[in-house]
Design a protein around this motif. Structure first.
Motif, short mmCIF file in Angstrom:
data_model
loop_
_atom_site.label_atom_id
_atom_site.label_comp_id
_atom_site.label_asym_id
_atom_site.label_seq_id
_atom_site.Cartn_x
_atom_site.Cartn_y
_atom_site.Cartn_z
N SER A 1 125.84 55.55 21.91
CA SER A 1 125.07 55.78 23.15
C SER A 1 123.91 56.73 22.88
N LEU A 2 124.15 57.76 22.09
CA LEU A 2 123.06 58.68 21.73
C LEU A 2 121.96 57.94 20.98
N HIS A 3 122.35 57.11 20.04
CA HIS A 3 121.38 56.36 19.25
C HIS A 3 120.58 55.40 20.14
N LEU A 4 121.28 54.72 21.05
CA LEU A 4 120.60 53.79 21.95
C LEU A 4 119.61 54.52 22.84
N LEU A 5 119.99 55.69 23.34
CA LEU A 5 119.08 56.44 24.20
C LEU A 5 117.83 56.87 23.42
N VAL A 6 118.00 57.24 22.16
CA VAL A 6 116.84 57.58 21.32
C VAL A 6 115.89 56.39 21.23
N LEU A 7 116.44 55.21 20.98
CA LEU A 7 115.60 54.01 20.85
C LEU A 7 114.92 53.65 22.18
N LEU B 1 121.15 57.10 12.10
CA LEU B 1 120.31 58.04 12.85
C LEU B 1 119.14 58.51 12.00
N LEU B 2 119.39 58.71 10.71
CA LEU B 2 118.30 59.12 9.82
C LEU B 2 117.24 58.03 9.69
N PHE B 3 117.67 56.77 9.67
CA PHE B 3 116.71 55.66 9.66
C PHE B 3 115.80 55.74 10.88
N THR B 4 116.42 55.88 12.03
CA THR B 4 115.63 55.94 13.27
C THR B 4 114.72 57.16 13.27
N LYS B 5 115.24 58.28 12.78
CA LYS B 5 114.42 59.49 12.73
C LYS B 5 113.18 59.28 11.86
N SER B 6 113.37 58.62 10.72
CA SER B 6 112.22 58.40 9.82
C SER B 6 111.17 57.52 10.48
N LYS B 7 111.61 56.53 11.26
CA LYS B 7 110.65 55.64 11.93
C LYS B 7 109.88 56.40 13.02
N ILE B 8 110.60 57.26 13.76
CA ILE B 8 109.92 58.04 14.81
C ILE B 8 108.95 59.03 14.17
N GLU B 9 109.39 59.67 13.09
CA GLU B 9 108.51 60.63 12.41
C GLU B 9 107.26 59.96 11.86
N GLU B 10 107.41 58.72 11.40
CA GLU B 10 106.25 58.00 10.88
C GLU B 10 105.19 57.84 11.96
N VAL B 11 105.64 57.58 13.18
CA VAL B 11 104.71 57.39 14.30
C VAL B 11 104.20 58.74 14.81
N ALA C 1 110.98 53.32 23.15
CA ALA C 1 110.40 52.16 23.83
C ALA C 1 109.53 52.58 25.00
N GLN C 2 109.85 53.74 25.59
CA GLN C 2 109.03 54.28 26.68
C GLN C 2 107.94 55.23 26.17
N LYS C 3 107.81 55.25 24.79
CA LYS C 3 106.81 56.09 24.13
C LYS C 3 107.00 57.59 24.41
N GLN C 4 108.23 57.97 24.67
CA GLN C 4 108.55 59.39 24.86
C GLN C 4 109.04 59.94 23.51
N TYR C 5 108.10 60.03 22.57
CA TYR C 5 108.47 60.34 21.20
C TYR C 5 109.00 61.76 21.04
N GLN C 6 108.45 62.71 21.76
CA GLN C 6 108.93 64.09 21.64
C GLN C 6 110.39 64.19 22.10
N ASP C 7 110.68 63.57 23.25
CA ASP C 7 112.07 63.58 23.74
C ASP C 7 112.99 62.86 22.76
N ALA C 8 112.48 61.78 22.19
CA ALA C 8 113.29 61.01 21.24
C ALA C 8 113.60 61.82 20.00
N ILE C 9 112.58 62.52 19.45
CA ILE C 9 112.79 63.30 18.23
C ILE C 9 113.70 64.49 18.50
N ASP C 10 113.58 65.09 19.70
CA ASP C 10 114.48 66.20 20.06
C ASP C 10 115.93 65.72 20.15
#
Length: 729
Positions: free
Chosen positions: A530-536, A564-574, A540-549
């Protein structure tokens, strides 16, 4: 002269019946004896009283409440024994001990103890005695201990109470030693007669009284806080030389000691067996001690789990051998008794082997149990679970089908079958059918919500394989309705809320998905998926700061979670750029190497299982890390546990098969199964992610190196081929 010869022959036959426990036959023979001889009236009365008493005790368990019916049934036996005692013949002592047994059955504990005191039980010598004398004296010690135990202490003195407990324990230990000696001598005697019990009666156990006393001696120590002495007593009893009559007793003692070791002993207070002390004890063996095995060149367990496993394997061998296969009505009671003994052993064996990840050994054990487990659901279900743990998924599915046939109203087997079809066998249509079977229990059933979740997962997975948009949308809508129904049936179930949110996200209903994900986290705040899904959803809503936090907060709780590290790397790339993402991806590779080392060590141990004797135990902490690794890989791979994969399932399955075939053709050294493992697929994805990041940073050489690594793992991957083309363009 002829009459005397016939009398001697009859007496010899009666003595054989006494040793073999054939009391009805002894009763008939003594009637013939009484009509043909004189001067041995005491013997006739003794045998009549003994046969009546022993036949009664064989059919009736000991009760704490005496009854008039018991007294009436044993009155005739006591009358004969009293006549024998009055005549003061050669069997006066034995008759007195048997009379005390009658008093014990009548709950006259004081009078039984008085009789034992009058005979000076502790001074009776049984050297060179017949097996029957050994049995009577052993039972006398057992009954004396039980009588002392049942009578309340007459004083409040702690010294007197301790003295009484010491007497009880001494009686039980003497009864145990004499009982084992009796069983050994019985086999030796029957062998010398050439009549080693061929019938069921003579194979019967030593009786409830003696069996209770033997088991009580070590348990008595444990109840009074002397665990080490209790374990030592168990070991002493088990070290007695085995005979065909001690097998059932050995099964019980081995199972009880294994249970004590598993429940009450830990690594810090475990004391292994001492072979030197055993040899010294054997040298001091007296006439009252059973013969014991020599401790020379024997295997000594190094920890409590190893000893428990050895004991349970011994108990399993005995239980399998003792099992009654005949399904006829007259054997029902005996069949159920042996089955329950075996079930207790297999349950403990499952606990022991699962703790050490020895699933293959567990499968072998349950396969041996199948021959006496006809229509026995518990063993079949345990067998299915062991097959699943051993990754024999197709066989596990077949056994679960049999479980469903045996108990069609149970939901668990069909839900497990659906999970197997979804996770490992990719038989989505069959999994949907199993989920529908689970729904037949009705919406009032506690598991109805999970059955709807299973149905929804099946529809969603099936939809991902559909080529036509209409079919895909139809199945997605069916999945959504199933998850909604599950939520209605159990509004507080985080799992139905998670899958409902995931399905909403699949249908691009992002706001609703966020709402249900937060609700799922309300009921289970640490649910990683559920945590991972909420990050994604936040990305999707372009709330990148909230997602990275949020992903950083989740990684504080789950620092080794690769997905989770995979997702983190993708968010950090953006959000931060490729340099920061590259650092995270490198950390992923380090983590993968750690997981790979664990899995490689386990793979080596597993492969050695078939070629050499594997170690009976595995380091517990290593097993825990291994479990965590597989949990993460499952999370990364499987839809129903919460993973989110963009690629088509059908394409990935084909690609995986082709790549595994290609890898196996390159590696002929026996590592085919390892080359196709999930850990390598995960490694391939990390290399691909690294190559993409290097390309965005215009580091072509580094990207090519990463792609070469990925290509060596999956040479037929369409994604790797595409990236290679992109690199050279």
């Amino acid at each position: 002269m002829a009459a005397k010869t016939k009398t001697n022959r009859l007496q010899s036959e009666i003595e054989k019946c006494r040793v073999e426990g054939l009391w009805s036959k002894a009763h008939e023979l003594i009637k013939q004896f009484s009509s043909k001889s004189t001067g041995l009236d005491y013997y006739v009365h003794f045998i009549l009283g003994e046969s009546i008493l022993e036949a009664y005790s064989k059919e009736n368990p000991v009760s704490d409440q005496g009854s008039s019916q018991t007294k009436n049934q044993l009155a005739d036996a006591e009358r004969h024994l009293k006549i024998c005692i009055k005549e003061n013949g050669k069997m006066h002592l034995e008759a007195t001990l048997l009379q005390a047994k009658i008093h014990f059955y009548n709950c006259s504990y004081h009078s039984a103890l008085t009789l034992y005191d009058n005979t000076n039980l502790e001074t009776i010598s049984v050297s060179n005695s017949s097996p029957r004398i050994l049995h009577i004296v052993a039972e006398a010690y057992a009954i004396k201990g039980l009588c002392l135990e049942k009578l309340p202490t007459s004083t409040s003195s702690k010294y007197k109470a301790a003295e009484k407990e010491e007497k009880i324990l001494s009686c039980f230990e003497m009864a145990g030693d004499l009982a084992l000696l009796y069983l050994q001598e019985k086999e030796k005697t029957l062998q010398s007669w050439g009549s080693l019990a061929s019938n069921d009666e003579s194979d019967s156990n030593i009786g409830d009284i003696l069996e209770t006393a033997i088991q009580q001696s070590p348990i008595y120590y444990i109840k009074h806080g002397e665990l080490d002495k209790g374990v030592k007593r168990f070991r002493d009893l088990l070290s007695a030389v085995e005979s065909r009559y001690t097998q059932h007793l050995r099964l019980t003692l081995a199972r009880q000691l294994a249970e004590v070791l598993l429940r009450g002993v830990c690594e810090s207070n475990y004391i292994p067996p001492d072979p030197v002390a055993k040899n010294n004890n054997q040298a001091r063996r007296t006439a009252l001690s059973p013969k014991k095995y020599s401790s020379d060149r024997v295997f000594v367990p190094s920890n409590e789990s190893e000893e428990a496993l050895l004991l349970l394997l011994i108990a399993e061998a005995v239980a399998t051998r003792e099992a009654i296969l005949n399904q006829s009505v007259e054997h029902k009671e005996g069949r159920l008794h042996t089955f329950h003994n075996a079930t207790a052993v297999y349950d403990l064996l499952a606990i022991t082997l699962v703790k050490r990840a020895q699933f293959h050994q567990l499968v072998d054990s349950f396969e041996r149990a199948m021959k006496f487990s006809f229509e026995e659901y518990h063993i079949w279900h345990q067998f299915a679970n062991s097959l699943i743990c051993d990754k024999q998924y197709e066989r596990g599915l077949q056994v679960l089908k049999e479980c469903h046939r045996q108990r069609p109203k149970l939901v668990i087997p069909v839900l497990q079958a659906a999970k197997l079809c979804y996770e490992h066998l990719h038989k989505y249509d069959e999994g949907i059918e199993f989920a529908k079977m689970a729904l037949e229990v009705g919406d009032e059933h506690p598991a109805a919500s999970r059955a709807h979740v299973a149905l929804g997962i099946g529809y969603s997975l099936r939809a991902m394989e559909m080529k036509l948009k209409g079919n895909r949308e139809n199945l997605h809508n069916k999945a959504l309705k199933a998850f909604q129904k599950a939520h209605i049936l159990d509004p507080n179930d985080y799992l139905s809320l998670f899958h409902l949110a995931l399905q909403m996200a699949t249908l691009r209903q992002i706001e609703e998905a966020v709402k249900y994900t937060k609700l799922a986290l309300k009921y289970y705040s640490d649910h990683i998926h559920s945590l991972h899904l909420l990050v994604l959803l936040l990305t999707a809503q372009k709330q990148y700061q909230d997602a990275i936090d949020l992903v950083n907060a989740a990684l504080e709780e789950y620092p080794d979670n690769i997905s989770l590290l995979f997702t983190k790397s993708k968010i950090e790339e953006v959000f931060y750029g490729s340099d920061v993402a590259l650092n995270t991806c490198r950390n992923m590779m380090k983590l993968w190497k750690k997981l790979d080392e664990i899995n490689f060590e386990e793979s080596e141990k597993s492969s050695g299982h078939h070629h050499q004797k594997a170690s009976l135990t595995t380091d517990r902490s290593q097993f825990d890390r291994k479990s965590q690794a597989f949990l993460q890989l499952n999370e990364f791979q499987d839809r129903d546990t919460g993973s989110i994969r963009a690629e088509s399932l059908a394409v990935s399955h084909i690609e995986q098969t082709l790549s595994d075939l290609a890898s196996s053709s390159i590696d002929e050294g026996g590592s085919q199964s390892f080359s196709g493992s999930r850990t390598l697929r995960l490694q391939g994805q990390i290399w691909m992610n690294l190559s993409e990041l290097y390309l965005t940073l215009d580091k072509v050489e580094e990207a090519e190196s990463c792609l070469r690594e990925a290509s060596s793992l999956f040479p037929l991957s369409h994604q790797v081929a595409y990236m290679i083309v992109q690199t050279f363009l």
